[in-house]
Design a protein around this motif. Structure first.
Motif, PDB file in Angstrom:
ATOM      1  N   VAL A  13       0.728  -1.040   0.072  1.00 51.69           N
ATOM      2  CA  VAL A  13      -0.098  -0.018   0.029  1.00 51.69           C
ATOM      3  C   VAL A  13       0.787   1.241  -0.033  1.00 51.69           C
ATOM      4  O   VAL A  13       0.637   2.256  -0.835  1.00 51.69           O
ATOM      5  CB  VAL A  13      -0.998  -0.011   1.280  1.00 51.69           C
ATOM      6  N   GLU A  14       1.964   1.249   0.916  1.00 53.67           N
ATOM      7  CA  GLU A  14       2.623   2.439   0.813  1.00 53.67           C
ATOM      8  C   GLU A  14       3.452   2.425  -0.540  1.00 53.67           C
ATOM      9  O   GLU A  14       3.608   3.853  -1.015  1.00 53.67           O
ATOM     10  CB  GLU A  14       4.050   2.181   1.867  1.00 53.67           C
ATOM     11  N   ALA A  15       4.022   1.470  -0.984  1.00 56.39           N
ATOM     12  CA  ALA A  15       4.633   1.590  -2.555  1.00 56.39           C
ATOM     13  C   ALA A  15       3.801   2.199  -3.454  1.00 56.39           C
ATOM     14  O   ALA A  15       4.027   2.950  -4.283  1.00 56.39           O
ATOM     15  CB  ALA A  15       5.064   0.294  -3.002  1.00 56.39           C
ATOM     16  N   LEU A  16       2.413   1.494  -3.531  1.00 57.82           N
ATOM     17  CA  LEU A  16       1.378   2.250  -4.512  1.00 57.82           C
ATOM     18  C   LEU A  16       0.936   3.593  -4.329  1.00 57.82           C
ATOM     19  O   LEU A  16       1.261   4.364  -5.264  1.00 57.82           O
ATOM     20  CB  LEU A  16       0.069   1.155  -4.486  1.00 57.82           C
ATOM     21  N   ALA A  17       0.747   3.994  -2.919  1.00 59.09           N
ATOM     22  CA  ALA A  17       0.601   5.335  -2.659  1.00 59.09           C
ATOM     23  C   ALA A  17       1.755   6.152  -3.277  1.00 59.09           C
ATOM     24  O   ALA A  17       1.262   7.217  -3.737  1.00 59.09           O
ATOM     25  CB  ALA A  17       0.177   5.609  -1.064  1.00 59.09           C
ATOM     26  N   GLY A  18       2.911   5.877  -2.953  1.00 59.16           N
ATOM     27  CA  GLY A  18       3.963   6.457  -3.560  1.00 59.16           C
ATOM     28  C   GLY A  18       4.118   6.797  -5.015  1.00 59.16           C
ATOM     29  O   GLY A  18       4.390   7.973  -5.448  1.00 59.16           O
ATOM     30  N   ARG A  19       3.803   5.631  -5.667  1.00 54.32           N
ATOM     31  CA  ARG A  19       3.785   5.734  -7.136  1.00 54.32           C
ATOM     32  C   ARG A  19       2.638   6.550  -7.695  1.00 54.32           C
ATOM     33  O   ARG A  19       2.889   7.004  -8.577  1.00 54.32           O
ATOM     34  CB  ARG A  19       3.673   4.312  -7.688  1.00 54.32           C
ATOM     35  N   LEU A  20       1.688   6.851  -7.051  1.00 54.31           N
ATOM     36  CA  LEU A  20       0.447   7.744  -7.251  1.00 54.31           C
ATOM     37  C   LEU A  20       0.899   9.299  -6.815  1.00 54.31           C
ATOM     38  O   LEU A  20      -0.138   9.916  -6.890  1.00 54.31           O
ATOM     39  CB  LEU A  20      -0.704   7.029  -6.681  1.00 54.31           C
ATOM     40  N   GLY A  21       1.925   9.407  -6.196  1.00 55.38           N
ATOM     41  CA  GLY A  21       2.339  10.634  -5.638  1.00 55.38           C
ATOM     42  C   GLY A  21       1.636  11.159  -4.238  1.00 55.38           C
ATOM     43  O   GLY A  21       1.352  12.343  -4.073  1.00 55.38           O
TER      44      GLY A  21
END
Length: 185
Positions: A13-21
């Protein structure tokens, strides 16, 4: 407060959130790894409607869905909850587990490239030659490989998310991030 099943779910979830800015902390969202979905009752008791009254969301594996549902009902979040009801409350179920979702979204060839980039292709090839795994699908072997190594689930969760095309994000992760968006802003 937003909870996920374990450390690998939190990492994804953290990685995906980061990829989404997205900066979840700045949005007032705290992700907590519960140490497995069986601990959801404890966290609902501390943070949910009968605890601190925070909005709680989560992610679980299909095999844990019934227990998750019972604990949500005990926490006062409804009764006779269907999968749709769970999603409306912000709780999302992975078809088998998070690794299964990510492998399906990426495809086995892409996952093998990630394994190779991590320098573990030799170990993976050794595992798939073992009699117990020879007749299995590449998908099942990769799932087992990722789950079997110490710390692999956590490490590969973010690596596989990093390799995803953002238009192929697994449904439970996509819905969870959407829910966080509507809850956190």
């Amino acid at each position: 407060m937003r909870e996920v099943g374990g450390v690998s779910g939190k990492s994804a979830v953290e990685a995906l959130a980061g990829r989404l800015g997205r900066d979840l902390t700045a949005e007032g969202i705290c992700l907590v790894a519960m140490g497995g979905a069986t601990n959801v009752g404890k966290y609902l008791g501390m943070y949910g409607p009968r605890g601190r009254g925070l909005r709680v969301t989560g992610l679980c594996d299909a095999g844990e869905e019934d227990g998750f549902r019972r604990r949500l009902e005990r926490a006062g979040l409804g009764s006779g909850l269907s999968r749709s009801d769970l999603e409306a409350l912000g709780f999302f179920v992975c078809v088998a587990d998070l690794e299964d979702e990510l492998i399906r979204a990426l495809g086995t060839a892409a996952v093998e490239r990630v394994v190779e980039a991590e320098g573990e292709l030799g170990s993976y090839r050794t595992m798939r030659k073992q009699p117990a795994w020879r007749a299995s699908t590449a998908h099942d072997r990769l799932r087992r490989f990722i789950a079997a190594g110490s710390g692999r689930k956590i490490r590969y969760a973010s690596l596989l998310v990093a390799a995803l095309d953002l238009d192929r994000v697994p449904r439970p992760l996509d819905l969870l991030l959407d829910h966080l968006d509507s809850a956190g802003r």
